[in-house]
Design an enzyme around this catalytic site. Structure first.
Site: not given
Length: 288
Positions: A205, A229, A279
Site C-alpha cells: 500500500d 485508497s 488499487q
C-alpha cells in the site's frame, strides 16, 4: 517502528474470542490509520482461522471509513467456506461499532501445475546506485517542502529507494509508472510464509498512488489533492525471502472522475514474480 520485528509485532493481533481479534495502530505520517496496516492485520486475523497447509493466494478489500489512530481496531473473521482445496474468509474491521474496512481472502493448498510469469525490467539502476528516503532526507532535507520533509522524517521498518526521483521544486509530467526498490530494516527474523504475506501486504500500500499522479505532476500532487485508497487487491504466487532488495513496479492505465487505477507486480531481486496488486484511489483536486 524501526525494524522488521517491530512491524511483525504490530501486525500480530490480540485474540479476544474464537473469531474476533484486536489490533493497535502506528502512524506513517498521516492523521489517519495507514491502509496497508489494516490490510495486513486483516490478513493476520484470517490466517489465524486457516489450516496450516493452506496459503493466501488472493485478497480483495474495500476501505469504507478513515481509521482513528487512537482507537483499537477489532477484526471479525467469518468462515465462508472450507472446500477440498480452497478456504474463503470474510473479515470486517470495526472501530466503536463503525465498519471501516471489509476484506475477502482466499487460501489454497499447494498443488503442482505449469507456470509462466511477467519479466522484471532489467534496464534499471540497482539499489546500491540509488538514494533511500532516509538518505534523501539527510542530504536534501533543508531544501525540501515542509510536507515532504515531515513525511520522510517518520521512522519506518522498510527502506525505500525510488528508481526515478522527481524534483518537488521542478515538477514535470512523466509517464504513469513507478519503480521502487524496498528492503526490511534491521535483523530479519525467521518467518513463516504467513508472516511474509502479512508484511508484503503492508508494503504493497506504499507508493501505490504515485504513478497515477505522474502524467499530471505539473499541476497536481499530494499537497493539493485529497487522496484516499478506495479498494486494494493482491494475488500471491511464489514463496520468497526478505533477505535482499525487492522491486515494486507499478503503472496506471487510467485516471478519470477523481479516481485513478494503479496496478503492478512485486519481484525478488533476481526477477522472480512473487505477487501482483491493484488499487483504485480517490484523487480529488482541492479547490483553491
Amino acid at each position: 517502528m524501526k525494524n522488521a520485528q517491530e512491524l511483525i509485532n504490530l501486525l500480530h493481533l490480540e485474540q479476544l474470542e474464537t473469531h474476533l481479534f484486536s489490533g493497535q495502530s502506528v502512524t506513517i505520517g498521516s492523521a489517519i490509520v495507514f491502509g496497508g496496516q489494516v490490510l495486513a492485520q486483516a490478513v493476520n486475523a484470517a490466517y489465524r482461522t486457516i489450516p496450516e497447509n493452506r496459503f493466501l493466494h488472493s485478497l480483495h478489500g474495500y476501505f469504507l471509513e478513515a481509521g482513528d489512530l487512537t482507537t483499537d481496531i477489532q477484526y471479525h473473521v467469518e468462515i465462508i467456506r472450507n472446500g477440498g482445496s480452497f478456504s474463503t474468509r470474510r473479515i470486517t474491521a470495526k472501530q466503536q461499532e463503525k465498519t471501516i474496512f471489509i476484506l475477502a481472502a482466499s487460501f489454497h493448498q499447494r498443488e503442482e501445475g505449469f507456470e509462466h510469469q511477467a519479466l522484471m525490467n532489467q534496464d534499471i539502476k540497482q539499489p546500491e546506485d540509488l538514494l533511500s528516503w532516509d538518505e534523501m532526507l539527510a542530504q536534501f532535507g533543508e531544501f525540501l517542502p515542509a510536507s515532504t520533509k515531515s513525511f520522510l522524517s517518520i521512522e519506518r521498518p522498510i527502506a525505500f529507494k525510488p528508481v526515478h526521483i522527481q524534483n518537488p521544486l521542478e515538477r514535470q509530467n512523466l509517464p504513469p509508472k513507478e519503480e521502487v526498490w524496498f528492503k526490511l530494516k534491521g535483523p530479519i527474523p525467521e518467518m513463516t510464509i504467513q508472516k511474509k504475506h502479512q508484511i508484503l501486504t503492508y508494503i504493497s500500500d506504499y507508493n501505490v498512488l504515485n504513478p497515477i499522479f505522474k502524467p499530471n505532476a505539473k499541476n497536481y500532487h499530494f499537497g493539493n489533492t485529497m487522496t484516499a485508497s478506495l479498494d486494494h487487491s493482491m494475488w500471491f504466487f511464489r514463496d520468497f525471502d526478505f533477505d535482499d532488495w525487492m522491486l515494486y513496479s507499478a503503472e496506471s492505465p487510467n485516471a478519470f472522475g477523481a479516481r485513478g487505477l494503479s496496478r503492478g507486480n512485486i519481484f525478488t531481486r533476481n526477477g522472480k514474480l512473487i505477487a501482483s496488486f491493484a488499487q483504485e484511489g480517490l484523487l480529488r483536486p482541492l479547490k483553491k
